[in-house]
Design an enzyme around this catalytic site. Sequence first.
Site, PDB file in Angstrom:
ATOM      1  N   SER A 475       0.653  -0.919  -0.097  1.00 51.66           N
ATOM      2  CA  SER A 475       0.015   0.048  -0.159  1.00 51.66           C
ATOM      3  C   SER A 475       0.992   1.605  -0.199  1.00 51.66           C
ATOM      4  CB  SER A 475      -0.963  -0.058   0.994  1.00 51.66           C
ATOM      5  OG  SER A 475      -0.425   0.534   2.491  1.00 51.66           O
ATOM      6  N   GLU A 476      -0.141   2.316  -0.379  1.00 53.22           N
ATOM      7  CA  GLU A 476       1.561   3.577  -0.264  1.00 53.22           C
ATOM      8  C   GLU A 476       1.655   3.935   0.913  1.00 53.22           C
ATOM      9  OE1 GLU A 476       1.108   6.892  -2.920  1.00 53.22           O
ATOM     10  OE2 GLU A 476       0.682   4.712  -4.549  1.00 53.22           O
TER      11      GLU A 476
END
Length: 580
Positions: A475-476
């Site tokens: 994920s970011e």
Amino acid sequence: MQMPAELLRALALALALRLLVLTGACKDVRMANEVLAVNQPFAFNCTHPPLTFGDVNVTWYKAPRNISLSRNITWRIHQEHTWILILPLSLEDSGMYQCVIKNTKSCYRVHVNLTVVKNYSCVSSGSSLPSLSNEYSQILYTGNSGSLRCHLYFPDSCLLDSIKWYKDCKEITREQQKFVSSDMKLFVYNVSAEDGGNYTCTAILKHQAHPRIQYMVLNSITVSITERGRPGGRIPKIIYPQNNSIEVRLGSMLIVNCNITDTKENTNLRCWKVNNTMVDDYYSDSKRIQEGIENNVSFPEHIFYTVNITFLEVKMEDYGLPFTCHAGVSAAYIMLRFPAPDFRAYLIGGFVALAVVVTSVLGVYRIFKVDIVLWYRSTFHSAETREDGKLYDAYVLYPKPKRDNQCHKVDTLVLKLLPEVLERQCGYKLFIFGRDDFPGQAVANVIDENIKLCRRLIVILTRQSSSCGLLKNLSEEQIAVYSALIQDGMKVILIELERIEDYSTMPESIQYIRQKHGAVRWRGDSTEQSQCSKTKFWKKVRYHMPPRRYPPFPLAQLQRHTPYIYTAGKWEPNVGPVTH
Ligand SMILES: *[C@@H]1O[C@H](CO)[C@@H](O)[C@H](O)[C@H]1NC(C)=O
Ligand SMILES: *[C@@H]1O[C@H](CO)[C@@H](O)[C@H](O)[C@H]1NC(C)=O
Ligand SMILES: *[C@@H]1O[C@H](CO)[C@@H](O)[C@H](O)[C@H]1NC(C)=O
Ligand SMILES: *[C@@H]1O[C@H](CO)[C@@H](O)[C@H](O)[C@H]1NC(C)=O
Ligand SMILES: *[C@@H]1O[C@H](CO)[C@@H](O)[C@H](O)[C@H]1NC(C)=O
Ligand SMILES: *[C@@H]1O[C@H](CO)[C@@H](O)[C@H](O)[C@H]1NC(C)=O
Ligand SMILES: *[C@@H]1O[C@H](CO)[C@@H](O)[C@H](O)[C@H]1NC(C)=O
Ligand SMILES: *[C@@H]1O[C@H](CO)[C@@H](O)[C@H](O)[C@H]1NC(C)=O
Ligand SMILES: *[C@@H]1O[C@H](CO)[C@@H](O)[C@H](O)[C@H]1NC(C)=O
Ligand SMILES: *[C@@H]1O[C@H](CO)[C@@H](O)[C@H](O)[C@H]1NC(C)=O
Ligand SMILES: *[C@@H]1O[C@H](CO)[C@@H](O)[C@H](O)[C@H]1NC(C)=O
Ligand SMILES: *[C@@H]1O[C@H](CO)[C@@H](O)[C@H](O)[C@H]1NC(C)=O
């Protein structure tokens, strides 16, 4: 076209005039009066100072005739180089002789008025005799030592030896300590009034044309004795040497001048000595070291003397030995020493050697860096490493496995080989996401809590295009967390699972690390061989790992981490009890 008769005549006249000038205009420069006793050899060198250089023609004539003397050396009267030589004189040789010195520009003429007188010898010497031109006079000073010189000058074709000295017709013998004869000189020590008188030196002369004929030559010196002159002004000054040393290479030739100034009246002894012996005597056998002939130049106030010492070949034994120049009471020495080593060369050589050593050491270190560091760690392993509050040696970050064949390699490496090699064989503690986290824990929390407890971050990289590319599965926020940690100075070990050409799609921090520290390429498989911590790959990984803190884990501790092994793949956990 015909030349006018007048012009031709004028030209002829000019030529004739020029010839007249060239042949006729010889300048008379000198008249020498020579009075010699019959039966002696006679030699006279034709010299005129300005003409000693260059291409010079010297021709001797006997005056009434203008036929030049023979140059045939077997003749009694002949010319040798610039010399006239008469071997020996007879009464009828008296007369005028002239030598013409000619070069392309000028012409000089020297006249010699030779008078040959009846037999003159020590025994028959009488007051009626005219004073001969080979009679010299010298002054010796009481209380000093002095020297007399035998003035016999002959061309090189003549050999002079068996020099004897007479004082008032009595031969001076070696037993007389007062006198020391050396070559052409007679040294008189401790001059006193009795030393005045008529001295004669005689020599045997042999000419190369008739080596078996011996001629006797002599030279008379009238010596007068004078009381000491002004004190102080009398002491000769040795300008050079000054008790200095001279650098000279072994085996080379060396000539050293002794330069002395002395007052005009002085007849001081000037010579070179070694070990208090005249050099010519000391080296009388080898003649390796010789004293030169004394030269002098007169000045209004003083005389400048030069007497040189010639080392034909410098030998070992000459070094450190003082060679002393004496001039009356004055003395000064030179000592030979080895040339100083060339420090610049040494310095450059030293630097070059140092540079070579340094570069080769660096090269060796670069090649064996990994081995050296690992060896160092294993040899000097210290258990007293500082506590840093970390729990794990490394956090392993890898693409989230999917049920995909392509990712099988990742699983094998991360879940089988990493624990086998790094944990079991090397005793490191790893945090492997998916193995060491508790089910149900929020991913972000796991990362947050555990990554901070790790000393290294191992990132497994695959090609972005492949389905298990790392970043596709992160994920970011996760990436942000990793990046922050990396920027915090956490050391990152990049392991490329396959060749990755394009890093541009990776996060900047990864790109940066790859650029700065490089990455370790995985080339092995799951065979036994690839599981050995001694292979190149594992050595590289170990090199990037921190030094081991603990001995390999005790069983209980290890098991605390093992129950949570990811079980989805084909691979079965292989982390068993460690036996060491
Ligand atoms: C003799 O004279 C010539 C020049 O004419 C000179 O070069 C040479 O040195 C002289 N020789 C001696 C022993 O004086
Ligand atoms: C010297 O004399 C010789 C013959 O006597 C002659 O050949 C030579 O050219 C002369 N050299 C000079 C410089 O006059
Ligand atoms: C040399 O002698 C010849 C005759 O033998 C004479 O003609 C000539 O002028 C003489 N030269 C000199 C320079 O005296
Ligand atoms: C020199 O003279 C002698 C005779 O006196 C003669 O035998 C000899 O050949 C001459 N040498 C030369 C080089 O002219
Ligand atoms: C040569 O010298 C003698 C005495 O030594 C002298 O009588 C004679 O006049 C001299 N000759 C010349 C031409 O000067
Ligand atoms: C001088 O003559 C005597 C004999 O009259 C002779 O014994 C002596 O050797 C001669 N001296 C020289 C220098 O020729
Ligand atoms: C020189 O004379 C002094 C005394 O005047 C004496 O002591 C010394 O021994 C003499 N030296 C020689 C070499 O005769
Ligand atoms: C030395 O010789 C000269 C003549 O040349 C003479 O007058 C004098 O008496 C001699 N001296 C001695 C000491 O014999
Ligand atoms: C000594 O004298 C010679 C000859 O005059 C000269 O060439 C040389 O430089 C002098 N050497 C010293 C050290 O004064
Ligand atoms: C120097 O001379 C002394 C005696 O004066 C002698 O004992 C010594 O051996 C000599 N040294 C050399 C190196 O010849
Ligand atoms: C040293 O003395 C010798 C003999 O007198 C001479 O031939 C030579 O030119 C001298 N050398 C120097 C450098 O003065
Ligand atoms: C050089 O040494 C001698 C002794 O060998 C000494 O008499 C002299 O004073 C010294 N000269 C200098 C300039 O030091």
